[in-house]
Write a protein that holds these residues in place. Structure first.
Motif, PDB file in Angstrom:
ATOM      1  N   VAL A  73      -6.880 -16.818 -50.344  1.00 44.31           N
ATOM      2  CA  VAL A  73      -8.063 -16.676 -49.519  1.00 44.31           C
ATOM      3  C   VAL A  73      -7.950 -15.605 -48.535  1.00 44.31           C
ATOM      4  O   VAL A  73      -8.755 -14.706 -48.577  1.00 44.31           O
ATOM      5  N   LYS A  74      -6.785 -15.436 -47.996  1.00 43.84           N
ATOM      6  CA  LYS A  74      -6.584 -14.253 -47.070  1.00 43.84           C
ATOM      7  C   LYS A  74      -6.540 -12.876 -47.620  1.00 43.84           C
ATOM      8  O   LYS A  74      -6.904 -12.016 -46.882  1.00 43.84           O
ATOM      9  N   THR A  75      -6.230 -12.934 -48.817  1.00 41.54           N
ATOM     10  CA  THR A  75      -6.272 -11.680 -49.652  1.00 41.54           C
ATOM     11  C   THR A  75      -7.415 -11.476 -50.338  1.00 41.54           C
ATOM     12  O   THR A  75      -7.572 -10.478 -51.292  1.00 41.54           O
ATOM     13  N   ILE A  85      -8.062 -30.281 -44.376  1.00 38.65           N
ATOM     14  CA  ILE A  85      -8.274 -29.606 -43.132  1.00 38.65           C
ATOM     15  C   ILE A  85      -7.036 -29.597 -42.145  1.00 38.65           C
ATOM     16  O   ILE A  85      -6.347 -30.482 -41.867  1.00 38.65           O
ATOM     17  N   ASP A  86      -6.839 -28.593 -41.449  1.00 40.49           N
ATOM     18  CA  ASP A  86      -5.797 -28.326 -40.642  1.00 40.49           C
ATOM     19  C   ASP A  86      -6.001 -27.276 -39.778  1.00 40.49           C
ATOM     20  O   ASP A  86      -6.683 -26.016 -40.108  1.00 40.49           O
ATOM     21  N   PRO A  87      -5.694 -27.435 -38.334  1.00 39.60           N
ATOM     22  CA  PRO A  87      -6.135 -26.406 -37.322  1.00 39.60           C
ATOM     23  C   PRO A  87      -5.450 -25.084 -37.548  1.00 39.60           C
ATOM     24  O   PRO A  87      -5.867 -24.045 -37.315  1.00 39.60           O
ATOM     25  N   VAL A  88      -4.121 -25.169 -38.288  1.00 36.81           N
ATOM     26  CA  VAL A  88      -3.498 -23.772 -38.401  1.00 36.81           C
ATOM     27  C   VAL A  88      -4.192 -22.960 -39.411  1.00 36.81           C
ATOM     28  O   VAL A  88      -4.555 -21.769 -39.252  1.00 36.81           O
ATOM     29  N   ARG A  89      -4.547 -23.650 -40.691  1.00 32.55           N
ATOM     30  CA  ARG A  89      -5.482 -23.033 -41.704  1.00 32.55           C
ATOM     31  C   ARG A  89      -6.570 -22.519 -41.145  1.00 32.55           C
ATOM     32  O   ARG A  89      -7.369 -21.594 -41.941  1.00 32.55           O
ATOM     33  N   GLY A  90      -7.286 -23.421 -40.351  1.00 27.96           N
ATOM     34  CA  GLY A  90      -8.485 -23.060 -39.534  1.00 27.96           C
ATOM     35  C   GLY A  90      -8.877 -21.611 -39.153  1.00 27.96           C
ATOM     36  O   GLY A  90      -9.786 -21.315 -38.661  1.00 27.96           O
ATOM     37  N   ALA A  91      -7.740 -21.032 -38.756  1.00 31.28           N
ATOM     38  CA  ALA A  91      -7.867 -19.830 -38.182  1.00 31.28           C
ATOM     39  C   ALA A  91      -8.405 -18.847 -39.047  1.00 31.28           C
ATOM     40  O   ALA A  91      -9.266 -17.811 -38.567  1.00 31.28           O
ATOM     41  N   PRO A 190       6.534 -48.501 -45.969  1.00 32.02           N
ATOM     42  CA  PRO A 190       5.359 -49.254 -45.857  1.00 32.02           C
ATOM     43  C   PRO A 190       4.397 -48.415 -44.845  1.00 32.02           C
ATOM     44  O   PRO A 190       5.056 -47.491 -43.953  1.00 32.02           O
ATOM     45  N   GLY A 191       2.904 -48.460 -45.319  1.00 29.86           N
ATOM     46  CA  GLY A 191       1.962 -47.818 -44.185  1.00 29.86           C
ATOM     47  C   GLY A 191       2.028 -46.186 -45.100  1.00 29.86           C
ATOM     48  O   GLY A 191       2.637 -45.973 -45.792  1.00 29.86           O
ATOM     49  N   ARG A 192       1.488 -45.534 -43.806  1.00 28.65           N
ATOM     50  CA  ARG A 192       1.342 -44.089 -44.058  1.00 28.65           C
ATOM     51  C   ARG A 192       1.694 -43.318 -42.603  1.00 28.65           C
ATOM     52  O   ARG A 192       1.714 -43.957 -41.736  1.00 28.65           O
ATOM     53  N   PHE A 193       2.007 -42.023 -42.600  1.00 21.04           N
ATOM     54  CA  PHE A 193       2.411 -41.286 -41.662  1.00 21.04           C
ATOM     55  C   PHE A 193       1.167 -40.586 -41.130  1.00 21.04           C
ATOM     56  O   PHE A 193       1.141 -39.822 -40.018  1.00 21.04           O
ATOM     57  N   MET A 194       0.225 -40.284 -41.966  1.00 19.29           N
ATOM     58  CA  MET A 194      -0.801 -39.511 -41.746  1.00 19.29           C
ATOM     59  C   MET A 194      -2.124 -39.683 -42.624  1.00 19.29           C
ATOM     60  O   MET A 194      -1.699 -40.180 -43.723  1.00 19.29           O
ATOM     61  N   VAL A 195      -3.108 -39.470 -42.276  1.00 23.44           N
ATOM     62  CA  VAL A 195      -4.282 -39.416 -43.337  1.00 23.44           C
ATOM     63  C   VAL A 195      -4.707 -37.986 -43.398  1.00 23.44           C
ATOM     64  O   VAL A 195      -4.864 -37.225 -42.468  1.00 23.44           O
ATOM     65  N   ILE A 196      -4.901 -37.482 -44.597  1.00 18.14           N
ATOM     66  CA  ILE A 196      -5.204 -36.093 -44.970  1.00 18.14           C
ATOM     67  C   ILE A 196      -6.695 -36.023 -45.375  1.00 18.14           C
ATOM     68  O   ILE A 196      -7.000 -36.684 -46.689  1.00 18.14           O
ATOM     69  N   ASN A 197      -7.368 -35.288 -44.820  1.00 20.80           N
ATOM     70  CA  ASN A 197      -8.872 -35.048 -45.055  1.00 20.80           C
ATOM     71  C   ASN A 197      -9.048 -33.928 -46.000  1.00 20.80           C
ATOM     72  O   ASN A 197      -8.732 -32.755 -45.534  1.00 20.80           O
ATOM     73  N   GLN A 198      -9.435 -33.985 -47.094  1.00 19.14           N
ATOM     74  CA  GLN A 198      -9.720 -32.825 -48.237  1.00 19.14           C
ATOM     75  C   GLN A 198     -11.140 -32.325 -48.001  1.00 19.14           C
ATOM     76  O   GLN A 198     -11.962 -33.102 -47.894  1.00 19.14           O
ATOM     77  N   ALA A 199     -11.101 -31.110 -48.030  1.00 16.04           N
ATOM     78  CA  ALA A 199     -12.573 -30.625 -47.674  1.00 16.04           C
ATOM     79  C   ALA A 199     -12.645 -29.121 -48.710  1.00 16.04           C
ATOM     80  O   ALA A 199     -11.460 -28.742 -48.903  1.00 16.04           O
ATOM     81  N   ILE A 200     -13.570 -28.541 -48.830  1.00 13.12           N
ATOM     82  CA  ILE A 200     -13.915 -27.223 -49.085  1.00 13.12           C
ATOM     83  C   ILE A 200     -13.773 -26.299 -47.892  1.00 13.12           C
ATOM     84  O   ILE A 200     -14.056 -26.536 -46.968  1.00 13.12           O
ATOM     85  N   GLY A 201     -13.030 -25.155 -48.352  1.00 13.12           N
ATOM     86  CA  GLY A 201     -12.784 -24.257 -47.290  1.00 13.12           C
ATOM     87  C   GLY A 201     -13.167 -22.783 -47.748  1.00 13.12           C
ATOM     88  O   GLY A 201     -13.231 -22.416 -49.133  1.00 13.12           O
ATOM     89  N   ILE A 202     -13.817 -21.986 -47.143  1.00 13.91           N
ATOM     90  CA  ILE A 202     -14.149 -20.787 -47.424  1.00 13.91           C
ATOM     91  C   ILE A 202     -13.671 -19.868 -46.327  1.00 13.91           C
ATOM     92  O   ILE A 202     -13.546 -19.961 -45.238  1.00 13.91           O
ATOM     93  N   PRO A 203     -13.501 -18.452 -46.806  1.00  6.82           N
ATOM     94  CA  PRO A 203     -12.911 -17.355 -45.911  1.00  6.82           C
ATOM     95  C   PRO A 203     -13.727 -17.076 -44.490  1.00  6.82           C
ATOM     96  O   PRO A 203     -14.716 -16.666 -44.940  1.00  6.82           O
ATOM     97  N   LYS A 204     -13.228 -16.950 -43.499  1.00 11.18           N
ATOM     98  CA  LYS A 204     -14.072 -16.563 -42.344  1.00 11.18           C
ATOM     99  C   LYS A 204     -14.280 -15.113 -42.484  1.00 11.18           C
ATOM    100  O   LYS A 204     -15.270 -14.574 -41.743  1.00 11.18           O
ATOM    101  N   ALA A 205     -13.528 -14.523 -43.273  1.00 12.08           N
ATOM    102  CA  ALA A 205     -13.492 -12.866 -43.124  1.00 12.08           C
ATOM    103  C   ALA A 205     -14.935 -12.522 -43.854  1.00 12.08           C
ATOM    104  O   ALA A 205     -15.340 -11.274 -43.599  1.00 12.08           O
ATOM    105  N   ARG A 206     -15.662 -13.396 -44.659  1.00  9.95           N
ATOM    106  CA  ARG A 206     -16.715 -13.057 -45.257  1.00  9.95           C
ATOM    107  C   ARG A 206     -17.948 -13.073 -44.171  1.00  9.95           C
ATOM    108  O   ARG A 206     -18.137 -13.932 -43.449  1.00  9.95           O
ATOM    109  N   ALA A 207     -18.751 -12.104 -44.399  1.00 13.01           N
ATOM    110  CA  ALA A 207     -20.241 -12.160 -43.586  1.00 13.01           C
ATOM    111  C   ALA A 207     -21.017 -13.402 -43.950  1.00 13.01           C
ATOM    112  O   ALA A 207     -20.592 -13.746 -45.355  1.00 13.01           O
TER     113      ALA A 207
END
Length: 246
Positions: A73-75, A85-91, A190-207
């Motif tokens: 995406v970055k290139t 969804i992750d705040p680091v990637r969200g940059a 047992p159980g889980r350590f996190m819930v992973i929310n999967q989403a569509i992402g697009i590059p913020k670099a695009r107009a």
């Protein structure tokens, strides 16, 4: 059905082809037929549906890990990705609401004294994670005492673990359950350590990325409400995940 205007479409897919990054590191999302090399899965179904709605051909570009997909995406090699969804990637990435929720889990050897998730973050423990994965990013923020050891990809976590690396393996629950069928002597905590929310992402670099993200968010809402996502999960026999809350 919301439509997409031409300036937004031209920014969204500037080559005239919708180039979609497919993460093969998560079997809940996508898989590759070992013989034909054809890609199949929930994300492929969604990508093709988006292509149909915007009247553009779809080019599926496979990657071995989520991290590699995000790098593309970055290139500007791809126009759209399916990632957690992750705040680091969200940059660099603008997300739609989630379409699927997946659980992250820990696996240990049968001989391990560890019994619960809370016991994992302790000095002396070493957690094997897929480099650049959603749970790698999450655990990097959350783990305070244990060490993180990064495998090349999500698929190689258990291989590294069984070769002697670390004493805890972390990953998508379904991937770990599948890996446990290849190796004896493993058990899931047992159980889980996190819930992973999967989403569509697009590059913020695009107009016009805000308009594109709004359009895709509307599409995801429609696909969840209509049962499209649930039907795709059933068709591809996806276990250990659910359609994200509306």
């Amino acid at each position: 059905m919301k439509t997409i205007d031409q300036p937004t479409l031209s920014s969204f897919a500037p080559t005239g082809v919708l180039r979609v990054g497919i993460n093969l590191g998560n079997p809940v999302l996508a898989n590759e037929d070992p013989i034909s090399k054809n890609l199949y899965g929930v994300t492929i179904d969604i990508a093709n549906e988006i292509g149909k709605r915007i009247s553009l051909p779809v080019q599926l570009i496979p990657f071995k890990s989520a991290g590699a997909t995000v790098d593309a995406v970055k290139t500007r090699e791809i126009d759209l990705v399916f990632v957690a969804i992750d705040p680091v990637r969200g940059a660099d990435i603008s997300y739609t609401p989630a379409y699927i929720q997946i659980e992250g889990a820990y696996m240990v050897k049968v001989s391990s004294p560890l019994k619960t998730n809370d016991e994992v973050d302790a000095a002396g423990n070493e957690i094997v994670v897929g480099k650049g994965s959603a749970y790698d990013l999450y655990l990097t923020r959350e783990i305070k005492n244990a060490a993180l050891l990064r495998a090349a990809s999500s698929q190689t976590v258990i291989d590294d673990f069984m070769s002697g690396t670390g004493n805890v393996a972390a990953g998508v629950k379904q991937q770990l359950e599948s890996d446990a069928k290849r190796y004896p002597g493993l058990r899931m905590l047992p159980g889980r350590f996190m819930v992973i929310n999967q989403a569509i992402g697009i590059p913020k670099a695009r107009a016009n990325y805000e308009s594109t993200s709004a359009y895709l968010s509307n599409v995801i809402a429609e696909l969840k409400q209509s049962g499209f996502v649930a039907d795709a999960m059933k068709r591809h026999n996806i276990q250990g995940a659910k359609v994200a809350d509306q």
